[in-house]
Design a protein around this motif. Structure first.
Motif, short mmCIF file in Angstrom:
data_model
loop_
_atom_site.label_atom_id
_atom_site.label_comp_id
_atom_site.label_asym_id
_atom_site.label_seq_id
_atom_site.Cartn_x
_atom_site.Cartn_y
_atom_site.Cartn_z
N VAL A 152 0.87 -1.17 0.05
CA VAL A 152 0.10 -0.05 -0.09
C VAL A 152 0.89 1.22 -0.05
O VAL A 152 1.90 1.33 0.75
CB VAL A 152 -0.96 0.06 1.22
N ALA A 153 0.71 2.18 -0.93
CA ALA A 153 1.33 3.38 -0.95
C ALA A 153 0.40 4.54 -0.67
O ALA A 153 -0.71 4.63 -1.00
CB ALA A 153 2.01 3.68 -2.21
N GLY A 154 0.80 5.65 0.41
CA GLY A 154 -0.12 6.60 0.52
C GLY A 154 0.59 7.99 0.25
O GLY A 154 1.93 8.00 0.57
N ILE A 155 -0.16 8.93 0.06
CA ILE A 155 0.33 10.11 -0.65
C ILE A 155 0.70 11.04 0.62
O ILE A 155 -0.40 11.52 1.15
CB ILE A 155 -0.68 10.76 -1.96
N ASP A 156 1.54 11.89 0.67
CA ASP A 156 1.88 12.93 1.64
C ASP A 156 0.60 14.12 1.40
O ASP A 156 0.49 14.60 0.52
CB ASP A 156 3.44 13.43 1.17
N ALA A 157 0.11 14.38 2.70
CA ALA A 157 0.51 13.88 4.05
C ALA A 157 -0.82 13.13 4.34
O ALA A 157 -0.37 11.99 5.08
CB ALA A 157 0.74 15.14 4.79
N LEU A 180 -4.60 7.45 6.31
CA LEU A 180 -5.43 6.37 5.77
C LEU A 180 -4.75 5.10 4.99
O LEU A 180 -5.29 4.11 5.23
CB LEU A 180 -6.25 7.15 4.79
N GLY A 181 -3.83 5.50 4.37
CA GLY A 181 -2.82 4.41 3.82
C GLY A 181 -2.26 3.56 4.64
O GLY A 181 -2.48 2.17 4.66
N PHE A 239 3.44 -0.63 3.94
CA PHE A 239 3.43 0.70 3.70
C PHE A 239 4.60 1.56 3.02
O PHE A 239 5.56 1.68 3.85
CB PHE A 239 2.53 1.55 4.75
N LEU A 240 4.29 2.22 1.93
CA LEU A 240 5.38 3.00 1.23
C LEU A 240 4.82 4.29 1.12
O LEU A 240 3.67 4.80 0.72
CB LEU A 240 5.45 2.53 -0.30
N ALA A 241 5.50 5.37 1.71
CA ALA A 241 5.33 6.80 1.88
C ALA A 241 5.60 7.35 0.39
O ALA A 241 6.91 7.40 0.27
CB ALA A 241 5.87 7.39 3.04
N ILE A 242 4.49 8.03 -0.17
CA ILE A 242 5.20 8.77 -1.14
C ILE A 242 5.04 10.39 -0.98
O ILE A 242 4.19 11.01 -0.52
CB ILE A 242 4.18 8.82 -2.71
N ARG A 243 6.16 10.88 -0.81
CA ARG A 243 6.36 12.13 -0.04
C ARG A 243 6.50 13.39 -1.03
O ARG A 243 6.88 13.28 -2.27
CB ARG A 243 7.86 12.04 0.55
N LYS A 244 6.22 14.34 -0.62
CA LYS A 244 6.58 15.67 -1.02
C LYS A 244 8.03 15.75 -1.23
O LYS A 244 8.97 15.37 -0.16
CB LYS A 244 6.37 16.87 -0.34
N VAL A 297 -3.39 5.05 -1.97
CA VAL A 297 -4.19 5.67 -1.20
C VAL A 297 -4.02 7.13 -0.69
O VAL A 297 -2.85 7.56 -0.53
CB VAL A 297 -4.34 5.00 0.18
N ASP A 298 -5.26 8.00 -1.02
CA ASP A 298 -5.11 9.24 -0.55
C ASP A 298 -6.30 9.66 0.04
O ASP A 298 -7.46 8.81 0.02
CB ASP A 298 -4.69 10.35 -1.83
N GLN A 299 -6.33 10.85 0.83
CA GLN A 299 -7.54 11.16 1.35
C GLN A 299 -8.83 11.52 0.60
O GLN A 299 -9.89 11.14 0.71
CB GLN A 299 -7.26 12.31 2.45
#
Length: 200
Positions: free
Chosen positions: A62-67, A72-73, A84-89, A128-130
């Motif tokens: 699962v990858a979630g988008i900052d922030a 949720l991710g 979980f993988l963070a996609i960062r700014k 996943v994003d909000q």
């Protein structure tokens, strides 16, 4: 509705009534869904609803988008028992990264980045994003995942607006969101009148 109360008689999507409208002006998003995360039952049911279309699908990560997509991710990843993988700014990771520029919902050009040592061919990733408003942020995340050779298994967000970008994502990827069909026009119109019905 008190943020910590769990109604005894809950309709599907009842937790949407916990979202708070913007009171600070146009430089902010028109709605704050993060209030529902304060209620553990609301968060659990939101995640369950988001995962419903993916029960028979293979998801490796699962990858979630900052922030806000991080909250949720990470909840989605924990529920699935996946990483979980963070996609960062851009500018926040201290390791080698792949970057992607995009235009966000405010019309500003930004850059996001992902580390190079996780995504690889054959890996199936749930993004996943909000919230997906214009779709620019999610499209950039999709591009990052695909540049690295991984596959986008699906896209999940509390809401996906029917903007051109939102429609493009819905047409090209398996998607999941929490907004009942009867309320989608309100989300697209950026008002909340019918959410009052969840409080009854």
């Amino acid at each position: 509705m008190d943020v910590l109360v769990v109604p005894a008689d809950r309709q599907k999507g009842w937790y949407l009534s916990l979202m708070a409208p913007n009171i600070k002006g146009p430089e902010f998003a028109w709605l704050d869904p993060s209030r529902l995360y304060c209620n553990s039952q609301a968060l659990a049911e939101c995640v369950k609803d988001l995962l419903s279309p993916f029960h028979s699908d293979t998801i490796d990560l699962v990858a979630g988008i900052d922030a806000m997509g991080f909250i949720l991710g990470a909840s989605v990843a924990t529920t699935l028992g996946k990483g979980f993988l963070a996609i960062r700014k851009a500018g926040h990771l201290c390791v080698a990264t792949q970057n992607q520029t995009y235009t966000d919902y405010t019309g500003r050009e930004k850059t996001m980045e992902v580390r190079l040592d996780v995504l690889k061919p054959g890996l199936r990733v749930l993004l996943v994003d909000q919230w997906i408003e214009t779709g620019g942020t999610m499209k950039a995340a999709i591009q990052l995942v695909e540049k690295m050779g991984a596959t986008v298994a699906g896209v999940a967000a509390v809401a996906i607006e029917n903007t051109p970008g939102g429609k493009w994502i819905k047409e090209n990827y398996k998607c999941s969101h929490c907004i009942p069909e009867g309320l989608q026009s309100q989300i697209d119109g950026k008002y909340l009148d019918s959410f009052k019905s969840f409080n009854k």
